[in-house]
Design an enzyme around this catalytic site. Sequence first.
Site, PDB file in Angstrom:
ATOM      1  N   ARG A  68       0.959  -1.273  -0.218  1.00 59.32           N
ATOM      2  CA  ARG A  68       0.213  -0.219   0.209  1.00 59.32           C
ATOM      3  C   ARG A  68       0.761   0.743  -0.320  1.00 59.32           C
ATOM      4  NH1 ARG A  68      -5.312   0.078   0.929  1.00 59.32           N
ATOM      5  NH2 ARG A  68      -5.937  -2.187   1.910  1.00 59.32           N
ATOM      6  N   MET A  93     -11.398   2.941  -5.157  1.00 58.80           N
ATOM      7  CA  MET A  93     -12.090   2.032  -4.075  1.00 58.80           C
ATOM      8  C   MET A  93     -10.077   1.618  -2.846  1.00 58.80           C
ATOM      9  SD  MET A  93     -15.160   1.712  -4.186  1.00 58.80           S
ATOM     10  CE  MET A  93     -15.415   0.615  -3.758  1.00 58.80           C
ATOM     11  N   HIS A 112     -19.238   8.959   0.113  1.00 62.70           N
ATOM     12  CA  HIS A 112     -19.293   7.902   0.353  1.00 62.70           C
ATOM     13  C   HIS A 112     -20.942   7.707   0.477  1.00 62.70           C
ATOM     14  CE1 HIS A 112     -18.941   4.392   3.172  1.00 62.70           C
ATOM     15  NE2 HIS A 112     -20.346   4.350   3.060  1.00 62.70           N
TER      16      HIS A 112
HETATM   17  C1  GRF Z   1     -20.969   6.517  -6.536  1.00 66.87           C
HETATM   18  O1  GRF Z   1     -21.393   5.281  -5.083  1.00 66.87           O
HETATM   19  C2  GRF Z   1     -20.018   6.522  -4.931  1.00 66.87           C
HETATM   20  O2  GRF Z   1     -20.389   7.053  -3.206  1.00 66.87           O
HETATM   21  C3  GRF Z   1     -19.169   5.811  -4.012  1.00 66.87           C
HETATM   22  O3  GRF Z   1     -18.795   5.021  -5.301  1.00 66.87           O
HETATM   23  C4  GRF Z   1     -20.037   4.925  -5.999  1.00 66.87           C
HETATM   24  C5  GRF Z   1     -18.946   5.462  -7.700  1.00 66.87           C
HETATM   25  O4  GRF Z   1     -19.619   5.298  -9.020  1.00 66.87           O
HETATM   26  N1  GRF Z   1     -17.994   6.307  -3.647  1.00 66.87           N
HETATM   27  P1  GRF Z   1     -18.856   6.004  -9.779  1.00 66.87           P
HETATM   28  O5  GRF Z   1     -17.531   5.436 -10.116  1.00 66.87           O
HETATM   29  O6  GRF Z   1     -19.078   8.038  -9.411  1.00 66.87           O
HETATM   30  O7  GRF Z   1     -20.168   6.367 -11.033  1.00 66.87           O
END
Ligand code: GRF
Length: 215
Positions: A68, A93, A112
């Site tokens: 990491r 992520m 989030h």
């Molecule tokens: C969203 O629901 C956000 O809240 C979460 O991951 C998802 C990302 O969607 N952190 P995108 O890649 O912006 O379409």
Amino acid sequence: MRQMRNIVILISGRGSNMQAIVEAAKQERWPARIAAVISNRADAKGLAYAAQHGIPVLTVASADYPSRALFDAALQEAVDVFQPDLLVLAGFMRILTPGFVAHYAGRLLNIHPSLLPSFPGLATHEQALAAGVKLHGATVHFVTAELDHGPIVAQAAVAVHADDTPDTLAERILVQEHQMYPRAVRWFIEGHLKLVNNLVQIAPAAHSSSMTTSN
Ligand code: GRF
């Protein structure tokens, strides 16, 4: 002339929030440029959209790094080339190391998909349904070393319906995210956000609510 600020956006996948921010910046003529969109996965769908819109895109593949700390160091180096005034996590992520978070302290935002402090972590819609909450939503917050716990900038809530599934909830909340996140980023860029005692104050000049609800 207002000074142009640099925004760097980190994604891992679809990038629909990134897209909403890119569109709002253009339509609303923010004093900011999206300086780069960076992914930790080469197959992130959002990269194509950013490239088509003339935004520099690059991948720092997390899978290529044994730790990491090494990945975060490489990512930081790649991000800093673009001299960001603001680093935006949009569906990124990865859990970030405290050193990385400290480097961008006060200029690192995340969205989030829950009403924090409820339901940090993953599978938030499943968690919300299991808990039987009647309101669920999304939160824009400053990132701190503690996962999904930083000072809250804005929240959007939706009513939970009796027949909701994680997917139907996610879909309704995403609509709210796409309105809330660009608005919060704009507040930051225009200097309307202030951190006082670890809480976010929004300047009255922002003229907009930091909380929305919908059915
Ligand atoms: C969203 O629901 C956000 O809240 C979460 O991951 C998802 C990302 O969607 N952190 P995108 O890649 O912006 O379409």
